[in-house]
Design an enzyme around this catalytic site. Structure first.
Site, mmCIF file in Angstrom:
data_model
loop_
_atom_site.group_PDB
_atom_site.id
_atom_site.type_symbol
_atom_site.label_atom_id
_atom_site.label_comp_id
_atom_site.label_asym_id
_atom_site.label_seq_id
_atom_site.Cartn_x
_atom_site.Cartn_y
_atom_site.Cartn_z
ATOM 1 N N ARG A 15 33.055 31.754 44.169
ATOM 2 C CA ARG A 15 33.399 32.710 45.270
ATOM 3 C C ARG A 15 33.404 34.263 44.798
ATOM 4 O O ARG A 15 33.735 35.130 45.537
ATOM 5 C CB ARG A 15 34.682 32.430 45.489
ATOM 6 C CG ARG A 15 34.909 31.126 46.503
ATOM 7 C CD ARG A 15 36.202 31.034 46.985
ATOM 8 N NE ARG A 15 36.975 30.256 46.103
ATOM 9 C CZ ARG A 15 38.315 30.220 46.173
ATOM 10 N NH1 ARG A 15 38.988 31.344 46.817
ATOM 11 N NH2 ARG A 15 39.145 30.132 45.366
ATOM 12 N N TYR A 100 44.675 29.888 31.005
ATOM 13 C CA TYR A 100 43.323 30.053 31.784
ATOM 14 C C TYR A 100 42.640 31.435 31.546
ATOM 15 O O TYR A 100 43.363 32.437 31.584
ATOM 16 C CB TYR A 100 43.574 30.112 33.341
ATOM 17 C CG TYR A 100 44.194 28.604 33.816
ATOM 18 C CD1 TYR A 100 44.163 27.537 32.869
ATOM 19 C CD2 TYR A 100 44.278 28.210 35.318
ATOM 20 C CE1 TYR A 100 44.423 26.280 33.419
ATOM 21 C CE2 TYR A 100 44.907 27.210 35.749
ATOM 22 C CZ TYR A 100 44.860 25.917 34.754
ATOM 23 O OH TYR A 100 45.127 24.665 35.316
ATOM 24 N N ASP A 102 41.039 33.084 33.340
ATOM 25 C CA ASP A 102 40.654 33.759 34.751
ATOM 26 C C ASP A 102 42.251 34.345 35.296
ATOM 27 O O ASP A 102 42.447 34.386 36.465
ATOM 28 C CB ASP A 102 40.093 33.153 35.928
ATOM 29 C CG ASP A 102 40.479 31.660 36.245
ATOM 30 O OD1 ASP A 102 41.642 31.220 35.590
ATOM 31 O OD2 ASP A 102 39.980 31.061 37.098
ATOM 32 N N GLY A 136 48.945 22.903 42.420
ATOM 33 C CA GLY A 136 49.533 21.251 42.018
ATOM 34 C C GLY A 136 50.951 21.639 42.384
ATOM 35 O O GLY A 136 51.550 22.880 41.902
ATOM 36 N N LYS A 348 26.706 69.435 25.085
ATOM 37 C CA LYS A 348 26.214 68.469 24.339
ATOM 38 C C LYS A 348 26.111 68.388 22.976
ATOM 39 O O LYS A 348 25.500 69.401 22.479
ATOM 40 C CB LYS A 348 25.210 67.687 25.157
ATOM 41 C CG LYS A 348 24.684 66.354 24.615
ATOM 42 C CD LYS A 348 23.192 66.156 24.462
ATOM 43 C CE LYS A 348 22.720 66.928 23.314
ATOM 44 N NZ LYS A 348 21.177 66.615 22.883
ATOM 45 N N ALA A 377 26.778 84.168 31.647
ATOM 46 C CA ALA A 377 26.597 83.066 32.661
ATOM 47 C C ALA A 377 24.989 82.974 32.636
ATOM 48 O O ALA A 377 24.268 83.805 32.293
ATOM 49 C CB ALA A 377 26.761 83.882 34.082
ATOM 50 N N ALA A 420 20.843 90.936 28.277
ATOM 51 C CA ALA A 420 20.957 89.884 29.487
ATOM 52 C C ALA A 420 19.227 89.593 29.849
ATOM 53 O O ALA A 420 18.422 90.618 29.462
ATOM 54 C CB ALA A 420 21.326 90.592 30.869
HETATM 55 C C1 UD1 Z 1 44.799 24.089 38.490
HETATM 56 C C2 UD1 Z 1 45.691 22.819 38.343
HETATM 57 C C3 UD1 Z 1 46.777 22.980 39.540
HETATM 58 C C4 UD1 Z 1 47.396 24.424 39.417
HETATM 59 C C5 UD1 Z 1 46.203 25.435 39.416
HETATM 60 C C6 UD1 Z 1 46.726 26.767 39.269
HETATM 61 C C7 UD1 Z 1 44.948 20.945 37.472
HETATM 62 C C8 UD1 Z 1 44.294 19.535 37.818
HETATM 63 N N1 UD1 Z 1 45.332 21.449 38.557
HETATM 64 O O1 UD1 Z 1 44.203 23.539 39.839
HETATM 65 O O2 UD1 Z 1 47.997 21.998 39.237
HETATM 66 O O3 UD1 Z 1 48.418 24.825 40.428
HETATM 67 O O4 UD1 Z 1 45.220 25.014 38.480
HETATM 68 O O5 UD1 Z 1 45.562 27.694 39.345
HETATM 69 O O6 UD1 Z 1 44.729 21.189 36.303
HETATM 70 N N2 UD1 Z 1 38.303 24.523 34.166
HETATM 71 C C9 UD1 Z 1 37.566 24.289 32.937
HETATM 72 N N3 UD1 Z 1 36.925 23.107 33.210
HETATM 73 C C10 UD1 Z 1 36.979 22.198 34.288
HETATM 74 C C11 UD1 Z 1 37.797 22.759 35.277
HETATM 75 C C12 UD1 Z 1 38.369 23.713 35.284
HETATM 76 O O7 UD1 Z 1 37.508 25.059 32.139
HETATM 77 O O8 UD1 Z 1 36.304 21.238 34.140
HETATM 78 C C13 UD1 Z 1 39.198 25.992 34.154
HETATM 79 C C14 UD1 Z 1 38.772 26.739 35.037
HETATM 80 O O9 UD1 Z 1 37.738 27.884 34.682
HETATM 81 C C15 UD1 Z 1 39.939 27.720 35.264
HETATM 82 C C16 UD1 Z 1 41.043 26.555 35.078
HETATM 83 O O10 UD1 Z 1 40.463 25.652 34.342
HETATM 84 O O11 UD1 Z 1 40.286 28.596 34.524
HETATM 85 C C17 UD1 Z 1 41.468 25.951 36.317
HETATM 86 O O12 UD1 Z 1 40.507 25.325 37.170
HETATM 87 P P1 UD1 Z 1 40.563 25.384 38.782
HETATM 88 O O13 UD1 Z 1 39.495 24.496 39.001
HETATM 89 O O14 UD1 Z 1 40.753 26.799 39.264
HETATM 90 O O15 UD1 Z 1 41.868 24.576 38.900
HETATM 91 P P2 UD1 Z 1 42.504 24.088 40.090
HETATM 92 O O16 UD1 Z 1 41.865 23.057 40.794
HETATM 93 O O17 UD1 Z 1 42.563 25.505 41.113
HETATM 94 CA CA CA Z 2 42.166 27.999 40.376
#
Ligand code: UD1
Ligand code: CA
Length: 455
Positions: A15, A100, A102, A136, A348, A377, A420
């Protein structure tokens, strides 16, 4: 006790609609995952492992540090599967903290509390949201004990009413982790191996599960889109502005400052609206920055004033200098005390010593300028012959008349004056007037042409 930190960063970030991997997009001038790495490091883990997948090598080369272990997750089969890929890199005792890549604004003190809560078992960071959809849900028993986490897509209508959600950040006893992960199944709505299922596994084995909470919801906000990225940017900028105000910096409007790096300020610093600070910027006591300035990797001395619309990069400004409005200091500009650089003056790779002035419309490149020099100037250092750059030296107390070209390499001696309009191609001796222009003449009997009448 050993601390492992695992940062999940394998997700694609569809996204974002970008070729750049999601975790490399920046908040406050720093990639998302770098925020998380920096916070993780402040906890002094014995192992720091990033699980990567999408945009793999780009992510790895953006984080060249040697204290990071990389675990490739390919294909991505869920958060539980992701942590499993990290296992071989982890110390086998102590606690494993899952973050995470992100979720950049998570704070170290929150993580400390989470780790403290995990001292006897497993701890999960949760928040109550007015709108919990997508997350979750934390399922508790009648006594309020955490039982399990159910994902939105697997939840019953009643479970979807739960407003306490899983932020995804957890602290798990490492010795149990491998077993719990091995026991995960993907028998769920998304056909994924959910890390969240370790909660139920812990409860089943009588391992205490507790919830801890962040100071604010903003700490656990994640980035899935440019909209969320922009929201986090504003949150982070507001926080930086508040910290500056609390430390005594005067901000004309805390909503109109952008710090994309580190901004260090002395006492009685004031900053007007719409300024951008990048890289490492140091403002000494009593510095004032006018509106709409951009400062990148600069150091500004006590009492100096930078007026509106000035652009400074990789430069050093001495105490009590006056810069701008509309001045440009490019890399390698180094100004001594009380130097004035005025409107539409570009400097510079040049040093300009105390009390020298270039107040209007000039280009000073590859120059060494002494003290008390006046640059008129329209003065240009012709530093580039199309192939090489050459040095211009202007010694103390020289006076450079307006609209002068200094064809480098060339030296203007101490106390010299250039008339000048001079095009200086040879050195100008000290304490003399040097002019290079035809002598002025006047023709007394000269007649202006007259317009021929139309026929
Ligand atoms: C996950 C949680 C959820 C929580 C939410 C918070 C699980 C099953 N669910 O859901 O309970 O409320 O985060 O945002 O854990 N990632 C990987 N590898 C994978 C899948 C994900 O590295 O195979 C990483 C993603 O890059 C991201 C993080 O894990 O940084 C979460 O993944 P995302 O797909 O956003 O999880 P959600 O389904 O949103
Ligand atoms: Ca997420």
């Amino acid at each position: 006790m050993s601390l492992n930190v695992v940062i999940l960063a394998a997700g694609q970030g569809k996204r974002m609609h970008s070729n750049l991997p999601k975790v490399l997009h920046s908040v406050a001038g720093k990639p998302l995952v770098q925020h998380v790495v920096d916070t993780a490091r402040s906890l002094s883990p014995v192992k720091l492992c990033i699980v990567y997948g999408h945009g793999g090598d780009t992510v790895r080369s953006a984080l060249p540090a040697t204290d990071i272990a990389w675990a490739l997750q390919e294909p991505q089969l869920g958060t539980g599967h992701a942590v499993q890929q990290a296992l071989p890199h982890l110390a086998s005792d102590g606690i494993t903290l899952v973050l995470y890549g992100d979720v950049p604004l998570i704070q170290a003190d929150t993580l400390q509390r989470l780790l403290h809560a995990a001292a006897d078992g497993l701890a999960v960071l949760t928040v109550e949201l007015a709108d919990p959809s997508g997350y979750g849900r934390i399922v508790r028993d009648a006594a309020g004990r955490v039982l399990r986490i159910v994902e939105q897509k697997d939840a019953t209508p009643e479970e979807r009413e739960i407003r306490e959600i899983n932020t995804g950040i957890m602290a798990i006893p490492t010795q149990r982790l491998a077993g719990w992960l091995a026991g995960l199944s993907n028998n769920n709505a998304q056909r994924e191996y959910y890390l969240t299922d370790v909660i139920a596994a812990a409860v089943a084995e009588g391992v205490p599960v507790v919830a801890a909470h962040p100071q604010g919801e903003w700490e656990v906000l994640g980035v899935n889109s440019k909209v969320q990225l922009a929201e986090l940017e504003r949150i982070q900028q507001q926080r930086i502005a508040s910290q500056l105000l609390e430390s005594g910096v005067g901000l004309a409007d805390p909503a109109r400052i952008d710090v994309r790096g580190t901004l260090q300020c002395g006492r009685d610093v004031s900053i007007d609206v719409n300024c951008v600070f990048e890289g490492k910027v140091e403002l000494a006591d009593a510095v004032s920055i006018g509106p709409n300035c951009v400062l990148k990797n600069v150091r500004i001395g006590t009492g100096a004033r930078v007026a509106a619309f000035s652009h400074l990069e990789d430069a050093v400004v001495g105490p009590d200098c006056v810069i701008g409005p509309y001045a440009r200091l490019r890399p390698g500009a180094e100004l001594g005390p009380e130097v004035h650089i005025g409107n539409f003056v570009e400097v510079k790779n040049s040093t300009i010593a105390a009390q020298s002035k270039a107040n209007h419309l000039a280009y000073i490149g590859d120059a060494r300028i002494g003290e008390r020099v006046n640059v008129g100037a329209g003065t240009i250092t012709c530093n580039y012959d199309g192939a090489n750059k050459h040095l211009t030296v202007i010694e103390d107390d020289a006076f450079i008349g307006s609209d002068t070209q200094l064809v480098a390499p060339v030296t203007v001696g101490r106390g010299a004056t250039l008339g000048a309009g001079t095009t200086l191609t040879k050195d100008a001796p000290a304490d003399s007037l040097t002019v290079s222009r035809p002598k002025q003449m006047s023709l007394a009997n000269w007649q202006r042409p007259v317009k021929t009448p139309k026929k």
